[in-house]
Scaffold this active site. Structure first.
Site, PDB file in Angstrom:
ATOM      1  N   ARG A 164      -6.413   5.035 -12.253  1.00 52.62           N
ATOM      2  CA  ARG A 164      -5.445   6.027 -12.710  1.00 52.62           C
ATOM      3  C   ARG A 164      -6.121   7.395 -12.643  1.00 52.62           C
ATOM      4  NH1 ARG A 164      -5.430   1.721 -16.375  1.00 52.62           N
ATOM      5  NH2 ARG A 164      -3.448   0.577 -16.541  1.00 52.62           N
ATOM      6  N   HIS A 260      -0.481   8.153  -8.697  1.00 55.15           N
ATOM      7  CA  HIS A 260      -0.027   6.771  -8.855  1.00 55.15           C
ATOM      8  C   HIS A 260       0.392   6.178  -7.519  1.00 55.15           C
ATOM      9  CE1 HIS A 260      -0.039   4.561 -12.549  1.00 55.15           C
ATOM     10  NE2 HIS A 260       1.026   3.873 -12.187  1.00 55.15           N
ATOM     11  N   ARG A 263      -2.561   4.546  -6.248  1.00 54.26           N
ATOM     12  CA  ARG A 263      -2.785   3.303  -7.010  1.00 54.26           C
ATOM     13  C   ARG A 263      -1.855   2.205  -6.502  1.00 54.26           C
ATOM     14  NH1 ARG A 263      -4.774   1.290 -12.012  1.00 54.26           N
ATOM     15  NH2 ARG A 263      -3.218   0.245 -13.322  1.00 54.26           N
ATOM     16  N   TYR A 295       4.119  -5.843  -7.552  1.00 53.56           N
ATOM     17  CA  TYR A 295       3.611  -5.468  -6.237  1.00 53.56           C
ATOM     18  C   TYR A 295       3.848  -6.567  -5.215  1.00 53.56           C
ATOM     19  CZ  TYR A 295       1.269  -1.675  -8.668  1.00 53.56           C
ATOM     20  OH  TYR A 295       1.009  -0.560  -9.415  1.00 53.56           O
TER      21      TYR A 295
END
Length: 316
Positions: A164, A260, A263, A295
């Site tokens: 992050r 993000h 990420r 994901y």
């Protein structure tokens, strides 16, 4: 009978609802546009209650509120079907109204207390293709020194570890071990995890430490922070966003980019490459594998591509 946003309802219901709107305006300080949205939503609700023959707040049952929530999604005589986000806002307005009526002693029970807003649609993370990530990282390194070295190291570390932005800018020099190629990230709740650092990120961080950070330290009093700003202090989250935005603009990327996004891309690219979801969970620092499993839905597009290209019966 009286009218609230076109809804012709009893004076009692109208007065009780206007009291809530006054509460939102005066005590809660809602913005005019938000207040107008609440007024429209509650006007439709009052019209719905009037259609049921209700004249007082105490007449409303939980079944009535549930029926109204359903009508927002299907449409009825009082308005068209709404998108899930708009329907959710309408239910929130109704829940707030009934909670206010209970607190003000107008009803003995909260008829909307157990009615949940419609669940928002699942928003899949947006992963950036590898070639665009590489263009972004190259553009970051093209900035004037020492900032190019710092920016390339920061973005390489974000993409290479799935950190992050708060974790990355919170790093101290001692958190990075370039010999072992690991980094200690401090996540939510202060929970720490050790994450491998790939060769590209390790090289970029090493170059920044060897040739860039010392110039930035000279602008301030120094300190343990890994990533420094122009004054020699710790780089902030907001400045980290700026670094990414500048690199994306320099690389002429058109898709929305955020820390993000890197990420998300880290996780998606790992799964596309065959990584186990629980390994990705540990790398991301998720407390539950359920959070990570979103994901796996992203990669279905990749699975379809492989299936369409490989299976003999996949073609129409």
């Amino acid at each position: 009978m009286s009218t609230v946003e076109g809804a012709r309802v009893s004076e009692t219901l109208t007065h009780a609802t206007r009291a809530y709107l006054d509460h939102l305006a005066v005590e809660r300080g809602l913005a005019p546009n938000t207040l107008a949205a609440y007024r429209r939503d509650l006007g439709r609700y009052l019209a719905f209650l009037d259609g049921l023959g209700h004249r007082n707040p105490a007449d409303v049952t939980a079944a009535d509120v549930a029926a109204y929530a359903g009508a927002l999604r299907t449409g009825d005589d009082h308005g068209p079907a709404l998108a899930e986000s708009s329907a959710a806002r309408g239910v929130v307005a109704v829940r707030g109204l009934h909670k206010f009526w209970l607190r003000e002693g107008r009803v003995e029970r909260d008829a909307a207390g157990e009615i949940a807003p419609p669940a928002p649609p699942l928003r899949l993370p947006k992963a950036v293709p590898l070639d665009r990530v590489e263009a972004l990282l190259a553009a970051a390194g093209a900035a004037d020194p020492p900032f190019g070295l710092r920016d390339r190291a920061l973005l390489e570390l974000l993409y290479g570890t799935g950190a992050r932005i708060s974790e990355a800018v919170g790093l101290d020099i001692d958190d990075v071990d370039l010999t072992a190629r690991t980094v200690v990230l401090s996540g939510k709740g202060g929970k720490q995890r050790v994450v491998p650092v790939g060769s590209y990120a390790a090289e970029a961080v090493g170059a920044y430490l060897g040739r860039g950070r010392s110039d930035l330290v000279g602008n301030g009093r120094g300190g343990p922070a890994l990533f420094l700003n122009a004054r020699g202090g710790r780089l902030s989250r907001q400045s980290g966003w700026t670094v990414l935005g500048s690199a994306a603009k320099r690389a002429q990327l058109t898709e929305p980019m955020s820390p993000h996004t890197l990420r998300h891309s880290f996780a998606t690219h790992l799964l596309d490459g065959g990584a186990d979801v629980r390994v990705v969970q540990e790398l991301l620092g998720h407390a539950s594998v359920t959070t990570t499993q979103v994901y796996t839905l992203v990669t279905i597009d990749r699975l379809r591509e492989v299936y369409a290209a490989s299976h003999p019966r996949a073609l129409d």
